[in-house]
Design an enzyme around this catalytic site. Sequence first.
Site, PDB file in Angstrom:
ATOM      1  CG  ASP A  69      -2.053   1.033   1.146  1.00 15.36           C
ATOM      2  OD1 ASP A  69      -2.998   0.885   1.007  1.00 15.36           O
ATOM      3  OD2 ASP A  69      -1.691   2.356   1.438  1.00 15.36           O
TER       4      ASP A  69
ATOM      5  CG  HIS B  25      -7.141  11.806  -9.781  1.00 18.68           C
ATOM      6  ND1 HIS B  25      -7.458  10.950 -10.644  1.00 18.68           N
ATOM      7  CD2 HIS B  25      -7.842  11.121  -8.590  1.00 18.68           C
ATOM      8  CE1 HIS B  25      -7.962   9.580 -10.128  1.00 18.68           C
ATOM      9  NE2 HIS B  25      -8.329  10.039  -8.881  1.00 18.68           N
TER      10      HIS B  25
ATOM     11  CD  GLU C  34      -3.803   3.593  -1.601  1.00 18.45           C
ATOM     12  OE1 GLU C  34      -4.560   2.814  -1.274  1.00 18.45           O
ATOM     13  OE2 GLU C  34      -2.803   3.896  -0.621  1.00 18.45           O
TER      14      GLU C  34
ATOM     15  NE  ARG D 146      11.213  -1.336   3.678  1.00 17.35           N
ATOM     16  CZ  ARG D 146      11.966  -0.422   4.273  1.00 17.35           C
ATOM     17  NH1 ARG D 146      12.045   0.932   4.164  1.00 17.35           N
ATOM     18  NH2 ARG D 146      13.407  -0.714   4.638  1.00 17.35           N
TER      19      ARG D 146
ATOM     20  CG  ASP E 212      -4.819   8.290 -12.570  1.00 18.35           C
ATOM     21  OD1 ASP E 212      -5.004   7.970 -11.409  1.00 18.35           O
ATOM     22  OD2 ASP E 212      -5.715   8.567 -13.556  1.00 18.35           O
TER      23      ASP E 212
ATOM     24  CG  ASN F  92      -4.622  11.340  -5.936  1.00 21.39           C
ATOM     25  OD1 ASN F  92      -4.046  11.255  -6.992  1.00 21.39           O
ATOM     26  ND2 ASN F  92      -5.109  10.195  -5.420  1.00 21.39           N
TER      27      ASN F  92
END
Length: 357
Positions: free
Chosen positions: A231, A244, A274, A296, A248, A239
């Site tokens: 996540d 936005h 996400e 990560r 994307d 955003n």
Amino acid sequence: MMLSEILQRLKYENFYWNIGFYGLVLAGVTHAFFLLLFLYLHIPQLALVNVVSVAIYLYSIFGIGLRALDRKDDSTIGWLVYGELLGHGVIATLYLGLESGFQYYIYSLVLIPFFISTYSPKIRLLRAFGVIATALFLEWWGYSHPPLLALPSSVIHNLHYMNLALFLLIIATISYFYTLSGNDYRDMLFERSNRDYLTGLYNRHYLNERIKNGLVRRGAKHQSFAILLIDVDYFKKINDTYGHSSGDKVLKHLAEVLKEHIGRSAIISRWGGEEFLVLFEACSEDMLVEMAEYLRITIKQTPMLEGKERYITVTIGAAISEPKEPFESVFYRADAALYRGKEEGRDRVVCAKELTL
Ligand code: GH3
Ligand code: MG
Ligand code: MG
């Protein structure tokens, strides 16, 4: 001029219209050949019939072809072809008899109406019955009457071979292209329903199907598996700050990074907004955590917006299935691990084993 215009248009049309048009051209050429053949055999009546046939195909292509393309309406051309094939088949058979094999072309009409997109099921059936009735009439007529013209039997036999071969070729070609277009359509539907539009990764639907059909490969039912739930941290901020569409782009780029660094045996999916879920086949806990840490750090070090030094971090929840543990339960544990990772400050990997649930 007109032909180049049509060919240009066809580049943007789908398979169906392309096959249709090239089919018309082929039919026209075939009848031009018949026309010459009947002139050569000194049968002016049948040569004349083929003048009409060629005219019908020319009219279908050049007269109303573009309009049919514009309106996506093939019904008029469909009726013209139907009439032409029936008419030519009947007249040629009456003149030369069943032995000449011209009735075969009529048989191909049993198939063709089912491919014409704008016909209702009733019209398709009616047309198919029209063909059956005509074919039966010709059989009856052929066996009870002599042909109107008597040609040497060697000529009739050669015509028969030619017509049989051409008819079988037509049937084979129609079937071949029909299955081919069906495959394309199936592949397209599969892609649309199983892939996420934005990232091109598999979607939740696909993963659920794979899970339902026995994890992870080829019917190996209670095989163990592992999940990484990834996540993006503070994605809302991305955003809000960059817009936005930039959000994307980050998701797309993240999907690319995952694809690049995760082996092919794993299924990478966009689970929701996400959040990404990676499903691995059996592996040890150490390997799973090592993989998660590697991802990560790689994500953290990769600039995510093209041309800009914008970085993101992710929190990853990891879980490995216990023997016979259902997917939902493993997912629940990975989700809890992810939640713990968020609580503890994000940008980390938490393995479900470390949690007391
Ligand atoms: P956290 O660190 O707790 O995960 O915070 P977060 O902001 O990442 O989490 P939150 O769940 O509050 O917000 C996720 C945001 O992701 C909210 C939603 O607007 C955004 N989002 C979901 N799907 C898309 C998408 O397809 N495109 C973009 N640009 N944003 C999306
Ligand atoms: Mg988030
Ligand atoms: Mg989230």
